[in-house]
Motif scaffolding. Structure first.
Motif, short mmCIF file in Angstrom:
data_model
loop_
_atom_site.label_atom_id
_atom_site.label_comp_id
_atom_site.label_asym_id
_atom_site.label_seq_id
_atom_site.Cartn_x
_atom_site.Cartn_y
_atom_site.Cartn_z
N ILE A 100 56.22 12.13 -75.83
CA ILE A 100 55.24 12.90 -75.06
C ILE A 100 53.86 12.24 -75.13
CG2 ILE A 100 54.20 15.16 -74.71
CD1 ILE A 100 57.20 15.01 -74.20
N VAL A 107 51.87 15.20 -68.74
CA VAL A 107 51.80 16.52 -69.35
C VAL A 107 51.10 17.54 -68.46
CG1 VAL A 107 50.87 17.84 -71.29
CG2 VAL A 107 51.95 15.62 -71.70
N GLU A 115 61.10 17.65 -70.08
CA GLU A 115 62.32 17.70 -70.89
C GLU A 115 63.29 16.57 -70.57
OE1 GLU A 115 62.45 20.74 -67.55
OE2 GLU A 115 61.08 20.21 -69.17
N SER A 174 58.61 17.22 -79.35
CA SER A 174 57.66 18.33 -79.37
C SER A 174 56.84 18.32 -80.65
CB SER A 174 58.40 19.66 -79.23
OG SER A 174 57.54 20.74 -79.47
N PHE A 259 61.84 22.86 -77.50
CA PHE A 259 60.98 22.06 -76.61
C PHE A 259 60.36 22.92 -75.52
CE2 PHE A 259 59.96 19.22 -73.14
CZ PHE A 259 59.43 18.11 -73.77
N LYS A 260 61.17 23.77 -74.90
CA LYS A 260 60.67 24.63 -73.81
C LYS A 260 59.64 25.63 -74.32
CE LYS A 260 62.22 24.89 -70.06
NZ LYS A 260 61.80 24.27 -68.77
N ARG A 263 56.25 23.45 -75.30
CA ARG A 263 55.61 22.54 -74.34
C ARG A 263 54.36 23.15 -73.70
NH1 ARG A 263 58.05 21.04 -68.71
NH2 ARG A 263 55.84 20.66 -68.44
N PHE A 266 51.19 21.59 -75.11
CA PHE A 266 51.00 20.13 -75.10
C PHE A 266 49.65 19.72 -74.51
CE2 PHE A 266 55.84 19.07 -74.89
CZ PHE A 266 55.98 19.56 -76.17
#
Length: 270
Positions: A100, A107, A115, A174, A259-260, A263, A266
């Motif tokens: 990332i 981002v 993802e 993440s 991750f979801k 995020r 981020f």
């Protein structure tokens, strides 16, 4: 819960064109500017095979098993098989913490599916793995004159490890945004895990009191099954393969959920 998982799988599948495009670009960038280009995909595994084999079978006089009857050729093939398995895991997990950060320009683009980046990393690593696998099959055929049909089980045997690698990649990608030190930790942990996996030695040589530690290492089962199928023409341990598949599936789902969930922050951190 199941409906949500199915929906997310369909969503990822709908991004297959973008995944394919980014994977091709990742593979191309790996050798961009070099004189030999894609030829390095073949040279690198051959060089590593030669180096490891020389060090362990010539300098250390290592032999496979307790009888010491394994030839240097067979030792090289056994060693290379273990390295193929470990390298795909190593490449994905090692690159994950910076995925990332290295693509921070995506981002703030709300419509970009971040993802897919771990999937792209897995696809790039798998490309190199497939080349190494073909080199291994060719080496077995040329050096031993044998080819076992069980070698075709390669995709099934390695699938659990791919799921585990992908799940860890989502989690580490993440975590790497919020904790920058995670990349340094992984750079130490991955080499340590290599020597804690039965790559340079058979699992039978491990003292019985320590074998339970190796039973917790998912790489162990994949390496052992790969050697059974490719080198010795035996079928994998189907019981462990099924168990590890479901373990890998759980890790992949949990990594994706993590991750979801994370995020959303981020953009603030980057």
């Amino acid at each position: 819960m199941l409906d949500s998982v199915v929906t997310q799988i369909k969503y990822i599948f709908s991004q297959r064109s973008l995944i394919n495009q980014f994977t091709r670009r990742e593979i191309s960038n790996r050798y961009k500017g070099s004189y030999l280009g894609m030829i390095w995909s073949f040279i690198t595994p051959l060089m590593m095979l030669t180096i490891y084999t020389f060090v362990f079978s010539v300098i250390f006089q290592a032999r496979w098993g307790t009888t010491g009857e394994t030839s240097k050729v067979e030792f090289a093939l056994i060693l290379f098989t273990g390295l193929i398995v470990f390298n795909v895991f190593s490449e994905v997990v090692s690159s994950a913490p910076n995925l990332i950060i290295a693509n921070s320009n995506y981002v703030k683009k709300v419509i970009f599916p971040l993802e897919i980046l771990p999937i792209v990393a897995l696809g790039s690593a798998l490309f190199q793995t497939l080349i190494s696998y073909l080199i291994l099959l060719l080496a077995i055929l040329v050096l031993t004159g044998t080819f076992y049909w069980t070698a075709l089980l390669f995709p099934i045997i390695i699938l659990p490890l791919l799921l585990i690698s992908l799940g860890l990649a989502w989690f580490l990608a993440s975590l790497g945004v919020y904790i920058r030190d995670i990349g340094q930790i992984i750079s130490i942990a991955v080499p340590a895990l290599m020597f804690m996996s039965p790559i340079f030695y058979p699992i039978s040589s491990i003292p019985e009191e320590f074998q339970f530690i190796y039973s917790l290492n998912p790489i162990t089962y994949v390496v052992e099954d790969m050697r059974r199928a490719i080198i010795w023409g035996q079928q994998p341990n189907w019981s462990w393969l099924i168990i590890e598949f479901f373990v890998g599936l759980v890790i992949a789902v949990l990594g994706y959920i993590w991750f979801k969930k994370t995020r959303k922050g981020f953009a603030d951190v980057l």
